[in-house]
Design a protein around this motif. Structure first.
Motif, PDB file in Angstrom:
ATOM      1  N   LEU A  78      65.837 -38.968 -27.190  1.00 36.99           N
ATOM      2  CA  LEU A  78      67.247 -39.315 -26.959  1.00 36.99           C
ATOM      3  C   LEU A  78      67.910 -38.282 -26.053  1.00 36.99           C
ATOM      4  CD1 LEU A  78      68.553 -40.589 -30.429  1.00 36.99           C
ATOM      5  CD2 LEU A  78      67.854 -41.940 -28.447  1.00 36.99           C
ATOM      6  N   GLU A  79      67.601 -37.010 -26.280  1.00 39.56           N
ATOM      7  CA  GLU A  79      68.191 -35.954 -25.453  1.00 39.56           C
ATOM      8  C   GLU A  79      67.792 -36.103 -23.984  1.00 39.56           C
ATOM      9  OE1 GLU A  79      66.984 -32.281 -27.173  1.00 39.56           O
ATOM     10  OE2 GLU A  79      68.110 -32.622 -29.047  1.00 39.56           O
ATOM     11  N   ARG A  80      66.633 -36.680 -23.743  1.00 38.61           N
ATOM     12  CA  ARG A  80      66.162 -36.898 -22.375  1.00 38.61           C
ATOM     13  C   ARG A  80      66.747 -38.174 -21.753  1.00 38.61           C
ATOM     14  NH1 ARG A  80      60.550 -35.354 -20.809  1.00 38.61           N
ATOM     15  NH2 ARG A  80      60.187 -33.274 -21.634  1.00 38.61           N
ATOM     16  N   GLY A  81      67.513 -38.911 -22.534  1.00 35.04           N
ATOM     17  CA  GLY A  81      68.088 -40.148 -22.012  1.00 35.04           C
ATOM     18  C   GLY A  81      67.160 -41.341 -22.087  1.00 35.04           C
ATOM     19  N   VAL A  82      66.104 -41.221 -22.883  1.00 37.24           N
ATOM     20  CA  VAL A  82      65.149 -42.321 -23.030  1.00 37.24           C
ATOM     21  C   VAL A  82      65.757 -43.404 -23.928  1.00 37.24           C
ATOM     22  CG1 VAL A  82      62.847 -42.940 -23.888  1.00 37.24           C
ATOM     23  CG2 VAL A  82      63.207 -40.761 -22.717  1.00 37.24           C
ATOM     24  N   ARG A  83      65.505 -44.646 -23.574  1.00 38.27           N
ATOM     25  CA  ARG A  83      65.882 -45.785 -24.437  1.00 38.27           C
ATOM     26  C   ARG A  83      64.819 -45.889 -25.523  1.00 38.27           C
ATOM     27  NH1 ARG A  83      64.451 -51.485 -23.716  1.00 38.27           N
ATOM     28  NH2 ARG A  83      66.010 -52.872 -24.658  1.00 38.27           N
ATOM     29  N   VAL A  84      65.229 -45.670 -26.773  1.00 40.23           N
ATOM     30  CA  VAL A  84      64.295 -45.659 -27.892  1.00 40.23           C
ATOM     31  C   VAL A  84      64.523 -46.903 -28.754  1.00 40.23           C
ATOM     32  CG1 VAL A  84      63.532 -44.423 -29.955  1.00 40.23           C
ATOM     33  CG2 VAL A  84      64.190 -43.140 -27.900  1.00 40.23           C
ATOM     34  N   LEU A  85      63.462 -47.657 -28.954  1.00 42.31           N
ATOM     35  CA  LEU A  85      63.500 -48.817 -29.844  1.00 42.31           C
ATOM     36  C   LEU A  85      62.884 -48.444 -31.181  1.00 42.31           C
ATOM     37  CD1 LEU A  85      62.149 -51.560 -27.383  1.00 42.31           C
ATOM     38  CD2 LEU A  85      64.542 -51.012 -27.887  1.00 42.31           C
ATOM     39  N   LEU A  86      63.520 -48.872 -32.268  1.00 38.93           N
ATOM     40  CA  LEU A  86      62.967 -48.646 -33.601  1.00 38.93           C
ATOM     41  C   LEU A  86      62.762 -49.982 -34.312  1.00 38.93           C
ATOM     42  CD1 LEU A  86      64.964 -45.552 -34.912  1.00 38.93           C
ATOM     43  CD2 LEU A  86      62.665 -45.618 -33.932  1.00 38.93           C
ATOM     44  N   PRO A  87      61.739 -50.058 -35.161  1.00 39.18           N
ATOM     45  CA  PRO A  87      61.405 -51.339 -35.785  1.00 39.18           C
ATOM     46  C   PRO A  87      62.274 -51.683 -36.993  1.00 39.18           C
ATOM     47  CG  PRO A  87      59.838 -49.668 -36.450  1.00 39.18           C
ATOM     48  CD  PRO A  87      60.764 -49.001 -35.466  1.00 39.18           C
ATOM     49  N   VAL A  88      62.405 -52.980 -37.187  1.00 39.55           N
ATOM     50  CA  VAL A  88      63.056 -53.553 -38.362  1.00 39.55           C
ATOM     51  C   VAL A  88      62.036 -54.496 -38.983  1.00 39.55           C
ATOM     52  CG1 VAL A  88      64.958 -54.979 -39.208  1.00 39.55           C
ATOM     53  CG2 VAL A  88      65.329 -53.427 -37.264  1.00 39.55           C
ATOM     54  N   LEU A  89      61.611 -54.199 -40.216  1.00 37.13           N
ATOM     55  CA  LEU A  89      60.569 -54.988 -40.863  1.00 37.13           C
ATOM     56  C   LEU A  89      61.112 -56.345 -41.300  1.00 37.13           C
ATOM     57  CD1 LEU A  89      57.610 -54.963 -41.870  1.00 37.13           C
ATOM     58  CD2 LEU A  89      58.479 -54.040 -44.043  1.00 37.13           C
ATOM     59  N   LEU A  90      60.433 -57.418 -40.877  1.00 34.45           N
ATOM     60  CA  LEU A  90      60.821 -58.780 -41.220  1.00 34.45           C
ATOM     61  C   LEU A  90      60.068 -59.239 -42.477  1.00 34.45           C
ATOM     62  CD1 LEU A  90      60.785 -60.257 -37.600  1.00 34.45           C
ATOM     63  CD2 LEU A  90      62.795 -59.620 -38.964  1.00 34.45           C
ATOM     64  N   PRO A  91      60.557 -60.287 -43.142  1.00 39.24           N
ATOM     65  CA  PRO A  91      59.918 -60.733 -44.390  1.00 39.24           C
ATOM     66  C   PRO A  91      58.439 -61.099 -44.235  1.00 39.24           C
ATOM     67  CG  PRO A  91      62.101 -61.699 -44.184  1.00 39.24           C
ATOM     68  CD  PRO A  91      61.829 -60.995 -42.890  1.00 39.24           C
ATOM     69  N   ASP A  92      58.038 -61.549 -43.041  1.00 40.08           N
ATOM     70  CA  ASP A  92      56.639 -61.918 -42.831  1.00 40.08           C
ATOM     71  C   ASP A  92      55.792 -60.752 -42.325  1.00 40.08           C
ATOM     72  OD1 ASP A  92      57.527 -61.639 -40.254  1.00 40.08           O
ATOM     73  OD2 ASP A  92      56.893 -63.617 -39.566  1.00 40.08           O
ATOM     74  N   ASN A  93      56.351 -59.522 -42.378  1.00 42.14           N
ATOM     75  CA  ASN A  93      55.672 -58.296 -41.936  1.00 42.14           C
ATOM     76  C   ASN A  93      55.641 -58.114 -40.424  1.00 42.14           C
ATOM     77  OD1 ASN A  93      55.228 -57.099 -44.377  1.00 42.14           O
ATOM     78  ND2 ASN A  93      53.002 -57.162 -44.285  1.00 42.14           N
ATOM     79  N   ASP A  94      56.222 -59.053 -39.659  1.00 45.81           N
ATOM     80  CA  ASP A  94      56.371 -58.827 -38.231  1.00 45.81           C
ATOM     81  C   ASP A  94      57.505 -57.810 -38.036  1.00 45.81           C
ATOM     82  OD1 ASP A  94      55.901 -59.043 -35.524  1.00 45.81           O
ATOM     83  OD2 ASP A  94      56.240 -61.209 -35.426  1.00 45.81           O
ATOM     84  N   LEU A  95      57.675 -57.342 -36.802  1.00 44.49           N
ATOM     85  CA  LEU A  95      58.698 -56.341 -36.520  1.00 44.49           C
ATOM     86  C   LEU A  95      59.705 -56.854 -35.507  1.00 44.49           C
ATOM     87  CD1 LEU A  95      56.528 -53.096 -36.196  1.00 44.49           C
ATOM     88  CD2 LEU A  95      57.773 -53.917 -38.203  1.00 44.49           C
ATOM     89  N   ASP A  96      60.983 -56.753 -35.857  1.00 40.83           N
ATOM     90  CA  ASP A  96      62.086 -56.888 -34.911  1.00 40.83           C
ATOM     91  C   ASP A  96      62.383 -55.478 -34.410  1.00 40.83           C
ATOM     92  OD1 ASP A  96      64.299 -57.796 -33.469  1.00 40.83           O
ATOM     93  OD2 ASP A  96      65.048 -59.034 -35.120  1.00 40.83           O
ATOM     94  N   TRP A  97      63.276 -55.346 -33.425  1.00 41.01           N
ATOM     95  CA  TRP A  97      63.569 -54.031 -32.847  1.00 41.01           C
ATOM     96  C   TRP A  97      65.056 -53.885 -32.587  1.00 41.01           C
ATOM     97  CZ3 TRP A  97      59.462 -50.713 -32.440  1.00 41.01           C
ATOM     98  CH2 TRP A  97      58.192 -51.298 -32.559  1.00 41.01           C
ATOM     99  N   ALA A  98      65.526 -52.651 -32.657  1.00 37.15           N
ATOM    100  CA  ALA A  98      66.914 -52.326 -32.309  1.00 37.15           C
ATOM    101  C   ALA A  98      66.925 -50.963 -31.625  1.00 37.15           C
ATOM    102  CB  ALA A  98      67.804 -52.306 -33.552  1.00 37.15           C
ATOM    103  N   ILE A  99      67.977 -50.706 -30.844  1.00 36.30           N
ATOM    104  CA  ILE A  99      68.074 -49.448 -30.112  1.00 36.30           C
ATOM    105  C   ILE A  99      68.491 -48.325 -31.061  1.00 36.30           C
ATOM    106  CG2 ILE A  99      69.336 -48.232 -28.299  1.00 36.30           C
ATOM    107  CD1 ILE A  99      69.425 -50.829 -26.741  1.00 36.30           C
TER     108      ILE A  99
END
Length: 207
Positions: A78-99
């Motif tokens: 983040l300090e470098r200005g990188v766009r970082v995505l983090l996962p959000v666990l879905l009920p079926d174990n797939d992953l959504d993402w948010a900044i």
């Protein structure tokens, strides 16, 4: 020091379950200080990987429990200005993402019957958001000298890797581990995909 590993890929899921128990039992012995120290070292080492240091977008994750700590690396990105995505666990174990907007943008989310995770509070971008990443940081329990990763068995990152492959996306795949979790050989299955590098507190292993 290498952890015992199964040599044959046949009937590999029972082998993988036994290996997971072994690696998790070692991690269970780590203290908060151990994890905090590993977090600082991992941040320094991960930024030695050119594909991570030069990335515009990195898909990361928030470590839990005895996992190698990701907090310092996420902060550094983040300090470098990188766009970082983090996962959000879905009920079926797939992953959504948010900044990721920083530690204050994380909230504990309890997944019934599974685990409580620190997840980003922002807008959900959809599972395909990972396709925009230049580098993807993967959790794992071990990796072998071919780059085959032993995951925790939930299948979430198998789906991510399959999504990347289906789209023809080719980000750097980097697994974060402790030094003793780089081993000679792990069992594999046909759907397993190798990673490009493993980062441990003592250095970077490229495959």
């Amino acid at each position: 020091m290498h952890h015992p590993q199964a040599e044959s890929p046949d009937n590999s899921e029972p082998d993988k379950r036994a290996l997971r128990r072994g690696f998790l039992s070692v991690r269970a012995g780590f203290t908060e200080d151990d994890v905090r120290t590993s977090s600082r070292l991992l941040a320094r080492r991960a930024l030695e990987v050119p594909e991570v240091a030069g990335a515009t977008t990195v898909a990361g994750y928030v470590s839990v429990g005895g996992e190698p700590g990701t907090g310092a690396l996420l902060d550094a990105l983040l300090e470098r200005g990188v766009r970082v995505l983090l996962p959000v666990l879905l009920p079926d174990n797939d992953l959504d993402w948010a900044i990721h907007r920083g530690p204050e943008s994380l909230a504990p989310v309890r997944h019934p019957g599974r685990i409580t995770l620190q997840e980003p509070c922002g807008e959900r971008l959809g599972p395909d958001a990972v396709l925009t990443a230049d580098a993807v940081l993967l959790p794992g329990l071990a990796v072998d000298t071919r780059g085959m990763r032993l995951g925790r068995g939930g299948g979430s990152y198998d789906r991510v890797l399959a999504r990347l492959a289906a789209a023809g996306a080719d980000p750097a795949l980097v697994v974060l581990l402790y030094d003793t979790e780089v081993v000679d050989r792990l069992p594999e299955e046909p759907h397993d995909r190798p990673v490009h590098a493993a980062v441990t507190p003592s250095g970077v292993h490229r495959f």
